[in-house]
Design an enzyme around this catalytic site. Structure first.
Site, short mmCIF file in Angstrom:
data_model
loop_
_atom_site.label_atom_id
_atom_site.label_comp_id
_atom_site.label_asym_id
_atom_site.label_seq_id
_atom_site.Cartn_x
_atom_site.Cartn_y
_atom_site.Cartn_z
N ARG A 234 0.87 -1.18 0.00
CA ARG A 234 0.00 0.00 0.00
C ARG A 234 0.90 1.23 0.00
O ARG A 234 1.91 1.27 0.72
CB ARG A 234 -0.91 0.03 1.23
CG ARG A 234 -2.09 -0.91 1.17
CD ARG A 234 -3.12 -0.52 0.10
NE ARG A 234 -4.23 -1.45 0.03
CZ ARG A 234 -4.30 -2.52 -0.78
NH1 ARG A 234 -3.30 -2.79 -1.60
NH2 ARG A 234 -5.37 -3.30 -0.79
N ASP A 258 4.40 -0.57 -6.94
CA ASP A 258 3.14 -0.90 -7.60
C ASP A 258 2.00 -0.10 -6.98
O ASP A 258 0.87 -0.16 -7.44
CB ASP A 258 2.85 -2.41 -7.48
CG ASP A 258 1.62 -2.82 -8.27
OD1 ASP A 258 1.56 -2.49 -9.47
OD2 ASP A 258 0.71 -3.44 -7.68
N GLU A 263 -2.39 7.49 -5.07
CA GLU A 263 -2.81 6.84 -6.31
C GLU A 263 -4.31 6.95 -6.57
O GLU A 263 -4.76 6.79 -7.72
CB GLU A 263 -2.42 5.35 -6.29
CG GLU A 263 -3.25 4.50 -5.30
CD GLU A 263 -2.89 3.02 -5.34
OE1 GLU A 263 -1.69 2.70 -5.23
OE2 GLU A 263 -3.81 2.20 -5.47
N HIS A 295 -0.65 -0.35 -9.68
CA HIS A 295 -1.43 -1.28 -8.87
C HIS A 295 -1.92 -2.47 -9.70
O HIS A 295 -3.11 -2.78 -9.72
CB HIS A 295 -2.61 -0.55 -8.22
CG HIS A 295 -3.00 -1.17 -6.90
ND1 HIS A 295 -3.30 -0.43 -5.79
CD2 HIS A 295 -3.14 -2.46 -6.51
CE1 HIS A 295 -3.61 -1.24 -4.78
NE2 HIS A 295 -3.52 -2.48 -5.20
P1 NAI Z 1 -1.46 -11.25 5.23
O1 NAI Z 1 -2.46 -10.77 6.22
O2 NAI Z 1 -1.39 -12.71 4.90
O3 NAI Z 1 0.02 -10.81 5.70
C1 NAI Z 1 0.32 -9.54 6.20
C2 NAI Z 1 1.41 -9.72 7.24
O4 NAI Z 1 1.84 -8.43 7.67
C3 NAI Z 1 0.94 -10.49 8.49
O5 NAI Z 1 1.80 -11.60 8.73
C4 NAI Z 1 1.02 -9.45 9.59
O6 NAI Z 1 1.39 -10.01 10.84
C5 NAI Z 1 2.12 -8.54 9.05
N1 NAI Z 1 2.18 -7.25 9.73
C6 NAI Z 1 1.19 -6.57 10.38
N2 NAI Z 1 1.68 -5.45 10.93
C7 NAI Z 1 3.00 -5.41 10.62
C8 NAI Z 1 4.05 -4.51 10.90
N3 NAI Z 1 3.85 -3.42 11.65
N4 NAI Z 1 5.28 -4.78 10.41
C9 NAI Z 1 5.52 -5.89 9.67
N5 NAI Z 1 4.55 -6.79 9.38
C10 NAI Z 1 3.32 -6.55 9.84
O7 NAI Z 1 -1.69 -10.37 3.92
P2 NAI Z 1 -1.22 -10.69 2.44
O8 NAI Z 1 -2.30 -11.43 1.71
O9 NAI Z 1 0.14 -11.26 2.45
O10 NAI Z 1 -1.19 -9.20 1.82
C11 NAI Z 1 -0.24 -8.25 2.27
C12 NAI Z 1 -0.61 -6.89 1.72
O11 NAI Z 1 -0.44 -6.89 0.30
C13 NAI Z 1 -2.09 -6.49 1.89
O12 NAI Z 1 -2.31 -5.93 3.16
C14 NAI Z 1 -2.29 -5.49 0.80
O13 NAI Z 1 -2.04 -4.20 1.31
C15 NAI Z 1 -1.23 -5.85 -0.24
N6 NAI Z 1 -1.81 -6.29 -1.51
C16 NAI Z 1 -1.46 -5.62 -2.65
C17 NAI Z 1 -1.97 -6.02 -3.88
C18 NAI Z 1 -1.56 -5.34 -5.16
O14 NAI Z 1 -2.20 -5.59 -6.21
N7 NAI Z 1 -0.55 -4.53 -5.18
C19 NAI Z 1 -2.95 -7.12 -3.96
C20 NAI Z 1 -3.19 -7.79 -2.70
C21 NAI Z 1 -2.65 -7.37 -1.52
#
Ligand code: NAI
Length: 333
Positions: A234, A258, A263, A295
């Site tokens: 993000r 990305d 954005e 994105h």
């Molecule tokens: P997820 O929930 O499986 O993993 C996120 C991880 O971040 C968790 O393990 C959590 O403990 C950790 N986290 C929380 N606070 C943190 C901090 N302060 N410091 C470090 N780590 C922390 O989510 P997933 O599916 O892996 O997605 C991650 C992110 O990717 C989403 O939140 C979303 O913002 C982004 N995303 C981007 C996309 C794109 O098209 N560019 C598409 C899908 C997701």
């Protein structure tokens, strides 16, 4: 039959949602407008709204929706940082999301940014087409032996770490909630050490009040000289001003984005004939070592099929009053 206002519809949304809807029969009303206070009225006769990453789901929009029939916001994305959850709770609205869809789509895109920035495929492509076969300026480095820092080791971060381990990289990760699967590919370290050791740092954590501007001037100062920064999570995770300063100071060797803080009014639209008023974005685009995609990390056929299927299932479950595992608000029981 559930009537659903699908905001911010692009042709590909319509294609995948219509295909998946053959198994559900929801009444999908496709709207090109983004959801915001001024467009909420378009959904007043619908039972649910289906929204995407840059729709405005603040308190005003939600209150306007709640004044009509909608009681369910079905996000067709993973992140929910753009939803005012307190307002949703107050208004007794259910919010669901697509908790997981092809983490490979985003992880592989992050790897694509790294390979392109390192080996300069984008420049080589243009050169060779013009009959310029010179290699000057295309020098890269072996990924094998590099240290890759993964901030956020959930579904995407874990897959990303595994791919980079396959290149022979050393993987280090930071996450306040460690993922046992990640330890198969890398070691957990405190954030300060991940920043200090990573040749390539990739962000895979959600945007929350705690992670807003996680990468600011101080974090960049703590990174290795010439490090590469990748953000496919993000935009708000990175302080753009500090990023530009880090690039100008030659502290950052390369940046792949990305997502971008501002954005919302730009991405997902063709603005090639317009003057873009965002000076920070325009400055970023002038650096030869910055690569920005709009994105698109999620944008694979597999991911879109999964997003459509899970979103329509969420809508069916909430409409039937069944517990939905993908509920953000109220929390699933
Ligand atoms: P997820 O929930 O499986 O993993 C996120 C991880 O971040 C968790 O393990 C959590 O403990 C950790 N986290 C929380 N606070 C943190 C901090 N302060 N410091 C470090 N780590 C922390 O989510 P997933 O599916 O892996 O997605 C991650 C992110 O990717 C989403 O939140 C979303 O913002 C982004 N995303 C981007 C996309 C794109 O098209 N560019 C598409 C899908 C997701």
């Amino acid at each position: 039959m559930v009537r659903v206002a699908v905001f911010d519809t692009k042709p590909y949304d319509r294609q995948f949602l219509q295909a998946a809807n053959r198994g559900y029969g929801h009444d999908l009303v496709f709207l090109e407008a983004r959801l915001q206070p001024g467009t909420a009225a378009l959904a007043l006769e619908c039972d649910a709204v289906c929204a995407f990453v840059n729709d405005d789901l603040g308190a005003v929009t939600l209150a306007r929706l709640a004044a009509g029939r909608p009681r369910h916001v079905a996000l067709r994305c993973t992140g929910f940082n753009h939803v005012d959850l307190q307002a949703a709770t107050r208004l007794s609205m259910t919010v669901t999301r697509v908790t997981a869809y092809s983490p490979y789509s985003v992880a592989e895109h992050a790897v694509g940014l790294i390979l392109t920035l390192n080996r300069k495929f984008h420049r080589a492509y243009n050169r060779v087409r013009e009959g310029n076969f010179s290699l000057d300026g295309l020098l890269g480095f072996d990924l094998r032996g590099c240290t890759v820092g993964v901030v956020g080791t959930g579904k995407i971060g874990q897959v990303f770490g595994a791919i980079m381990a396959g290149f022979g990289c050393r993987i280090v990760g930071y996450d306040p909630y460690p993922n046992p699967q990640f330890t198969a590919v890398g070691d957990y370290l405190p954030l300060a050490q991940v920043l200090a050791q990573a040749d390539i740092l990739s962000l895979h954590c959600p945007l929350t009040p705690e992670t807003y501007h996680l990468i600011d001037g101080r974090a960049i100062a703590a990174m290795r000289q010439g490090a590469m920064l990748i953000n496919t999570s993000r935009g708000g995770l990175v302080d753009t001003k500090a990023l530009i300063a880090g690039l100008k100071a030659r502290k950052l060797g390369a940046v792949g984005l990305d997502v971008y803080e501002e954005e919302a009014g730009l991405f997902f639209e063709d603005r090639s004939g317009e003057i873009i008023d965002d000076d920070q974005l325009q400055r970023l685009l002038t650096f030869p070592n910055v690569l920005i995609t709009a994105h698109q990390a999620f944008f694979t056929q597999n991911a879109l099929e999964e997003i459509a299927a899970v979103t329509l299932e969420n809508i069916a479950e909430v409409a039937a009053g069944r517990p939905c595992a993908h509920q953000v608000c109220p929390p699933p029981v």
